[in-house]
Design an enzyme around this catalytic site. Structure first.
Site, PDB file in Angstrom:
ATOM      1  CB  CYS B 140      45.631  29.409  43.364  1.00  0.00           C
ATOM      2  SG  CYS B 140      45.682  30.419  41.880  1.00  0.00           S
ATOM      3  CG  HIS B 220      41.944  30.283  38.561  1.00  0.00           C
ATOM      4  ND1 HIS B 220      42.150  31.312  37.687  1.00  0.00           N
ATOM      5  CD2 HIS B 220      42.767  30.528  39.615  1.00  0.00           C
ATOM      6  CE1 HIS B 220      43.064  32.136  38.174  1.00  0.00           C
ATOM      7  NE2 HIS B 220      43.454  31.693  39.341  1.00  0.00           N
TER       8      HIS B 220
END
Lengths: 335, 335
Positions: B140, B220
């Site tokens: 990711c 994140h």
């Protein structure tokens, strides 16, 4: 003995009072507070003379059965220096009172830089505060960055610094603050105020800072990049930083993984309130990629400016030079 | 129709299955799982043929009254491509099975790069995966960085990238993970694996990465610095990035302060599971200081690789070029 008043007895004020009391050349004349609470009770229990900060609120202390010694202007009048540790913005409002009694004043980093003649960091520009009437001790994060940049700049030259500050959302006792389960760019726009604030100490240094807030309360964390003018080995830089009395280079064998273990270590050391006055810098994180220096350092927002306030007291009173003052402060506190 | 097997039906696998089902040129032959749980129940309810991933555990599904269509090797045998979305390290163990049935396989970013012939990002190197038997869709974070670096490098040239990744400690459903109330340098040593991982996509780019973990689960956050070879205006860079279909430049007027509001927005849009397939980049954070570009972007760890897996399926089967594939994927998902 330098007679010191502490105006504002919260997170910073109470710590500065205790640190001043430990110094061989200083005494606490008294501490001032706006409202009664557990900290006011403890101030009296610890033997500090407690002054009411604002006249019209003085009745509150009597109602709470807490003895006061008078009003804050009486405290300021009889002191050689006043440390203003009131909430951000209140220090500026108090300035006229300090001028009225001709008492040199120290302000905290929450005030804007123009409240004072000089912004102060003991490691970086102690002499600039000598004899000044109004001195601002820069914030916890700016203090931490200044302590790191000073030796790097002296030894290698700083071409440019880029720092991401991953900040705790609030102190452990600030129950109303967030975020919860979030990561906030804060501010979203660049730069965060830290870069310009560092320039109040190092006007020549090129620095860009980015700020974030996360759901943690114990310490701030800096992700630091400094492009140096030369390319020393990482080991050499570690040696340099280990020579700094207010940078604690965390030994790898301590196996400290974050701010929780740092605080646990400080409590194991018997530090008052578990305070960490030094930058806590992971030795293993020190990395050189060409001219680019990198490291992680944690900053204890509640206490790293305490030693700086003590040194600033000596600077404004002209009672010691930088080296003497830092050594005396460190010895008295056990840094 | 490209016949697709999904081996591993957890966070990534179930999302890829749903995304494949939405594509006009693909069908899900079946999904494989090791153990019965709510996700297995939902797979059957959604009409996916469920295969038991490991022979000796197959009895568990019968015990749980969950119907299976066979074992995973039967699934692999009848598929044109298998998407391996098993936990990190298991993909490498499965590789021999995929070879045995001569079924091209996609792996996830948790596998080491050498499991595959090529590491893949649709925006950056689609053509390298054409006809490959083993392709790794990067993680990711690496996906998010590649999507940003590709246009910057093409348009301005990247001299050096420096990124601090403030990572969520775990996904919302990973109840056993931390940290709680802490900020962890993770790893303490540099670089984090992200820099080297980006180089599997951009071998020529000079990038240093620092990783942290914080008590958050939603997304994140990247604090990005890229020193460019030229010095465009911030507005010009914003225009460039707004032209990227998988970068969502958050408009200032949306007043989105962090990952919580981003997820809320995705849910308001009706996105499945509240997923955010695009990089979410704060327009206001785009800043140029000389040649230095800065920004904040948030990355949804559970979903940003989903569209990349779909594109990688077309790449390995040679059924579309990059532009066609990305357009088809985006249209089908509503990106």
């Amino acid at each position: 003995m330098i007679r010191v008043a502490i105006n504002g007895y919260g997170t910073i004020g109470k710590r500065v009072a205790d640190a001043v009391r430990e110094q061989p050349d200083m005494e606490v004349v008294g501490v001032a507070k706006t409202s009664p609470n557990f900290e006011a009770v403890r101030a009296v229990e610890k033997g500090y003379d407690l002054y009411a900060a604002i006249e019209d609120r003085a009745g509150k202390f009597a109602d709470a059965d807490i003895e006061t010694a008078g009003l804050v202007d009486e405290l300021v009048a009889q002191s050689d220096v006043v440390v203003d540790a009131t909430p951000s913005g209140i220090g500026a409002e108090n300035k006229a009172m300090y001028d009225e009694y001709e008492t040199p004043a120290l302000y905290q980093g929450g005030e804007s830089a123009d409240v004072a003649d000089v912004s102060f960091n003991a490691r970086s520009n102690y002499d600039k505060a000598r004899g000044a009437d109004h001195v601002r001790v820069v914030s916890c994060n700016t203090t931490g960055l200044s302590r790191l940049l000073a030796p790097l700049d002296e030894e290698y030259g700083v071409e440019k610094a880029r720092v991401t500050l991953v900040r705790r959302g609030g102190d452990p006792s600030q129950t109303g603050r967030g975020p919860i389960n979030d990561i906030l760019p804060n501010p979203i726009t660049l730069p965060s105020h830290h870069g310009p604030d560092v320039k109040t100490i190092f006007p020549e240094i090129d620095i860009d800072t980015l700020g974030l807030k996360v759901p943690a309360t114990l310490m701030h964390m800096h992700s630091v990049n400094v492009t140096l003018e030369t390319a020393p080995d990482a080991d050499e830089v570690l040696d340099l930083l280990e020579g700094e009395s207010r940078i604690f280079c965390i030994p790898p064998e301590f196996d400290i993984d974050g701010t929780g273990q740092l605080k646990e270590y400080a409590k194991d050391l018997g530090r008052p309130r578990g305070d960490i006055w030094e930058n806590a810098l992971w030795s293993e994180s020190i990395t050189m990629e060409g001219n680019d220096f990198y490291c992680f350092q944690a900053i204890h927002q509640e206490s790293d400016v305490v030693s700086e306030n003590v040194d600033a007291i000596r600077a404004v009173t002209g009672s010691a030079d930088a080296e003497e003052s830092v050594q005396t402060t460190n010895d008295a506190l056990g840094i």
